[in-house]
Design a protein around this motif. Structure first.
Motif, short mmCIF file in Angstrom:
data_model
loop_
_atom_site.label_atom_id
_atom_site.label_comp_id
_atom_site.label_asym_id
_atom_site.label_seq_id
_atom_site.Cartn_x
_atom_site.Cartn_y
_atom_site.Cartn_z
N ARG A 1 -4.46 -5.36 -0.45
CA ARG A 1 -4.00 -5.96 0.79
C ARG A 1 -3.84 -7.47 0.63
NH1 ARG A 1 -8.35 -2.32 3.00
NH2 ARG A 1 -7.22 -0.52 3.82
N PRO A 2 -3.11 -8.11 1.57
CA PRO A 2 -2.94 -9.57 1.50
C PRO A 2 -4.30 -10.29 1.47
CG PRO A 2 -1.46 -8.64 3.14
CD PRO A 2 -2.39 -7.52 2.69
N GLY A 3 -4.42 -11.25 0.57
CA GLY A 3 -5.65 -12.03 0.45
C GLY A 3 -6.72 -11.39 -0.41
N GLU A 4 -6.55 -10.14 -0.80
CA GLU A 4 -7.54 -9.46 -1.63
C GLU A 4 -7.34 -9.79 -3.11
OE1 GLU A 4 -8.82 -5.48 0.82
OE2 GLU A 4 -7.31 -5.26 -0.75
N THR A 5 -8.40 -9.68 -3.87
CA THR A 5 -8.37 -9.89 -5.31
C THR A 5 -8.00 -8.59 -6.01
OG1 THR A 5 -10.07 -11.59 -5.10
CG2 THR A 5 -9.76 -10.64 -7.29
N VAL B 1 -5.97 6.54 3.03
CA VAL B 1 -6.49 5.39 2.31
C VAL B 1 -8.01 5.42 2.40
CG1 VAL B 1 -6.58 2.87 2.23
CG2 VAL B 1 -4.45 4.02 2.84
N VAL B 2 -8.65 5.32 1.25
CA VAL B 2 -10.11 5.35 1.17
C VAL B 2 -10.57 4.10 0.45
CG1 VAL B 2 -12.09 6.59 0.24
CG2 VAL B 2 -10.13 7.86 1.09
N GLU B 3 -11.52 3.38 1.02
CA GLU B 3 -12.06 2.19 0.35
C GLU B 3 -13.09 2.64 -0.68
OE1 GLU B 3 -14.08 -1.96 1.74
OE2 GLU B 3 -12.51 -1.08 2.98
N VAL B 4 -12.96 2.13 -1.91
CA VAL B 4 -13.87 2.51 -2.99
C VAL B 4 -14.53 1.28 -3.59
CG1 VAL B 4 -12.59 4.61 -3.60
CG2 VAL B 4 -12.06 2.47 -4.75
N GLU B 5 -15.67 1.48 -4.19
CA GLU B 5 -16.36 0.40 -4.89
C GLU B 5 -15.58 0.08 -6.16
OE1 GLU B 5 -19.20 -1.25 -4.00
OE2 GLU B 5 -19.13 -0.14 -2.11
N VAL B 6 -15.61 -1.17 -6.57
CA VAL B 6 -14.91 -1.59 -7.79
C VAL B 6 -15.39 -0.79 -9.00
CG1 VAL B 6 -14.52 -3.53 -9.35
CG2 VAL B 6 -14.42 -3.89 -6.90
N ALA B 7 -16.68 -0.51 -9.06
CA ALA B 7 -17.23 0.22 -10.20
C ALA B 7 -16.71 1.66 -10.28
CB ALA B 7 -18.75 0.24 -10.10
N ALA B 8 -16.14 2.18 -9.18
CA ALA B 8 -15.64 3.56 -9.17
C ALA B 8 -14.19 3.66 -9.65
CB ALA B 8 -15.75 4.13 -7.76
N ILE B 9 -13.52 2.53 -9.89
CA ILE B 9 -12.12 2.54 -10.32
C ILE B 9 -12.02 3.06 -11.75
CG2 ILE B 9 -10.12 1.09 -10.83
CD1 ILE B 9 -11.08 -0.76 -8.55
N ARG B 10 -11.06 3.96 -11.96
CA ARG B 10 -10.82 4.54 -13.28
C ARG B 10 -9.35 4.39 -13.64
NH1 ARG B 10 -15.33 3.77 -13.53
NH2 ARG B 10 -17.02 5.24 -13.36
N PRO B 11 -9.03 4.34 -14.94
CA PRO B 11 -7.62 4.27 -15.35
C PRO B 11 -6.83 5.41 -14.71
CG PRO B 11 -9.04 3.87 -17.22
CD PRO B 11 -9.94 4.31 -16.09
N GLY B 12 -5.64 5.08 -14.21
CA GLY B 12 -4.79 6.06 -13.56
C GLY B 12 -4.90 6.06 -12.05
N ASP B 13 -5.95 5.45 -11.48
CA ASP B 13 -6.10 5.39 -10.03
C ASP B 13 -4.99 4.56 -9.41
OD1 ASP B 13 -8.44 6.85 -10.24
OD2 ASP B 13 -9.78 5.18 -9.74
#
Length: 79
Positions: A18-22, A1-13
């Motif tokens: 986790r609980p409480g996360e947006t 599991v790797v934490e990534v910045e929201v801006a790095a999310i791409r279709p297909g990822d």
């Protein structure tokens, strides 16, 4: 599991929410079920239980156990 910045999310990822996360981007539920608080998006005060394959909208909050989702849009093109 790797934490990534929201801006790095791409279709297909494949993302872990986790609980409480947006939910960070629009996508599809990759687990059997998830419980989301969508009150900020819909005004509905009760959490919604969604089944595998259901559409997820960014901005909803995970009100249950951790779940995986497959992004269908990047964050900039999401709800």
């Amino acid at each position: 599991v790797v934490e990534v910045e929201v801006a790095a999310i791409r279709p297909g990822d494949l993302l872990l929410v986790r609980p409480g996360e947006t939910v960070p981007a629009d996508g599809r539920l990759a687990e059997a079920a998830a419980t989301l608080d969508e009150s900020a998006l819909t005004g509905e005060p009760l959490p919604a239980t969604l089944a595998q394959g259901s559409a997820l909208r960014s901005g909803a909050v995970n009100a249950g156990a951790a779940f995986r989702m497959r992004a269908t849009h990047d964050a900039a093109a999401s709800t």
